[in-house]
Design an enzyme around this catalytic site. Sequence first.
Site, short mmCIF file in Angstrom:
data_model
loop_
_atom_site.label_atom_id
_atom_site.label_comp_id
_atom_site.label_asym_id
_atom_site.label_seq_id
_atom_site.Cartn_x
_atom_site.Cartn_y
_atom_site.Cartn_z
CG PHE A 124 -2.00 1.01 1.18
CD1 PHE A 124 -3.23 0.75 0.36
CD2 PHE A 124 -1.74 2.37 1.76
CE1 PHE A 124 -4.02 1.86 0.23
CE2 PHE A 124 -2.59 3.13 1.65
CZ PHE A 124 -3.85 3.01 0.89
CG ASP A 189 1.00 -3.30 5.92
OD1 ASP A 189 0.01 -3.71 6.75
OD2 ASP A 189 1.03 -2.28 5.27
CE1 TYR A 212 -7.99 1.49 7.50
CE2 TYR A 212 -7.17 2.49 9.51
CZ TYR A 212 -6.92 2.47 8.08
OH TYR A 212 -6.09 2.72 7.35
CE LYS A 213 -6.82 -1.54 5.19
NZ LYS A 213 -7.65 -0.62 4.07
NE ARG A 356 -9.52 -2.37 -3.10
CZ ARG A 356 -8.91 -2.07 -1.77
NH1 ARG A 356 -7.81 -2.48 -1.61
NH2 ARG A 356 -9.59 -1.07 -0.99
#
Lengths: 397, 397
Positions: A124, A189, A212-213, A356
């Site tokens: 990312f 990560d 938060y995912k 996605r």
Amino acid sequence: MDRDQCLALDAQDPLRAFKDEFVLPEGVIYLVGNSLGALPRRTAERMRRTVEEEWGEQLVGGWNHAGWYEQPLTVGDRLAPLIGAGPGQVVVGNTTSIAIFQAVAAALRLRPERRVIVSDAANFPTDHYMVQGLAGLLGGYEVRDLAEGRFDDAAVVLLSEVDYRTGARQDVPAVTAAAHAAGALIVWDLCHSVGAMEVDVSDADFAVGCTYKYLSAGPGAPAFLYVNPRHQATAENVLSGWHGHAAPFAFETDFRPADGMRRFVVSTPHVLSLAALDAALDIWERVPMAQVRAKSMALTSLFVDLVGDRLELASPADPAARGSQISLRHPEGYPVMRALIDRGVHGDFRAPDTLRFGFAPLYLGYTDVHDAAATLLEVLDKELWRDEKYAVRLAVT
Amino acid sequence: MDRDQCLALDAQDPLRAFKDEFVLPEGVIYLVGNSLGALPRRTAERMRRTVEEEWGEQLVGGWNHAGWYEQPLTVGDRLAPLIGAGPGQVVVGNTTSIAIFQAVAAALRLRPERRVIVSDAANFPTDHYMVQGLAGLLGGYEVRDLAEGRFDDAAVVLLSEVDYRTGARQDVPAVTAAAHAAGALIVWDLCHSVGAMEVDVSDADFAVGCTYKYLSAGPGAPAFLYVNPRHQATAENVLSGWHGHAAPFAFETDFRPADGMRRFVVSTPHVLSLAALDAALDIWERVPMAQVRAKSMALTSLFVDLVGDRLELASPADPAARGSQISLRHPEGYPVMRALIDRGVHGDFRAPDTLRFGFAPLYLGYTDVHDAAATLLEVLDKELWRDEKYAVRLAVT
């Protein structure tokens, strides 16, 4: 597989009760849990308690009596099992970007004789950007792309377990071993794997991730930082704030790091945001992660089967080689996604051409996936995406 | 001044209506607003809305539709008038410690030919500690204490407008001019002044501060960072995260800073914590700050007058030379404070011997101050602090 078969699978799903623990708007199939997880029902009450009873009634006493002061560590300990870590190995707070800065800077100081940081252009962007900022600050470091394939002179390797764009999954044990064999340290990560599969960083040197995912800890929820116990006595936190001091209330003039993970707490924790993370962990401590992974692989495979070869698959075809996400390519991906969202199927778009779809096994069922695929096929078959209103770009896409 | 005169002053107080906007527990006189401000009544409803309506219903769409993505800047613009800044000059997020790291690192890169950072041992420790961490990371820098009094070869000077321990107030325009005359840049820490007085950093280079003290934005509320417009085109954010990129959704491989203040946004904002800050600013935009300062000086003076010479005054005797805080010394300060708190008068203690009392003019009245002073005198006169139960130390003191 037809819709009745999907209904039958949902009825047998050992995780089906978890869906009731989340708030999901009527008429929405939410396939963006890989970006922002849905709201757990319990979180609203927990936020009310933290705001009204802790802050409102205990005021500054909350630092002692509500446990705020210790939360970076106590909440970290609650999260640790989700990444294969033990107590005293994880702190929560700040953001993934800050945690990357801490981890990579600490790793560089543990390998002072080396001057290469290997990062991955497929990371990312913030991972890459933070490393560039650190390298620019220090001077004299090379940031080498993973594609060059050489670890031999690297101080540290920074990689994502699951690629945010394609969902491709790295072989964590193998890559960790390769980095170590080359004398490098490794920072993983875990943003796109934690909460979607069994994660095990116990051989890694450092790990970071957001909550938060899949973890559903709320928009901008605190990040986590893992430091392997073998480095805790020697690793330095270059963001050496007051809460990482060995004796903060002695108000000493010079920084003196606390023992163990506390030294990696930078400063005053974001108590309100941490409360939502703590509430989410009330769910996660009951979740059998092997079942999550099994269902995740079944859901992504079902979606791929149903969509067939109508769109190019950007994700690995083998479910074991990907995370809980399917990426599909379409040259007009942006209006296709807008048309889908307009019909209640929420995914997201990543430029230039990637649709996605994230599959959060706690609140998505087989029937949801069936209906999402059917809607996608309808948008494509009827070219519904050609409607002009879907061409207008939103600020955050 | 007797209690009836205090009641009369409260009745005439132009700020008296603000007290109703805060939650204050029955029977408590809260003199710790300089550490954690009291809960605004409106905040509970705002948190409910952000959690249940924004996160719960809009889900990932909240980044667009609820304005989350822009909040580091939009909330920064709302805060800006409180420090004498204009739109596009302030970002909110992260913590004061992180903001100090950003500001001092940026200042060093604007003065590459100098190798001295002047900090103040009287700064709150995190300021000093973060600078030490940065200097250690970079190597070749001297961290010089302000007491040495020399700015002439300094790259940057980091000072607090109001001393956290004594409440002593710096002359911001004079010190800023002195730093600039020496060719140094200056970073002001406004943690203990913002919300308690008129603050004007428009001549400063950088400024930072927290929002959980006088501003009442909640435990661990986001910090703010001000960058003077004259530096915005050239100042670098070494914590170069994705949200500071010129085109984040282009997902470029290399960091390219956004124009203006956005480059100082590091990464995903803590939306829940930011909501509480935004709610607090609904109050602050209606507050006449000159009245706040006038009342603050009156309250601190009243407290000093009532306590008389019973305890050594650690704060400046001239109200114009101090913030909204009174510090008193007592060799047994810790049990004295515990005894006071037990009687509903909440202050705090700073080792080795300082009793701190903060006066938040929006929710404290003259009668509160009268009663607090009377309770303190009773604790001292009757030696109530000698009770053994007050000797037991709490974790966070």
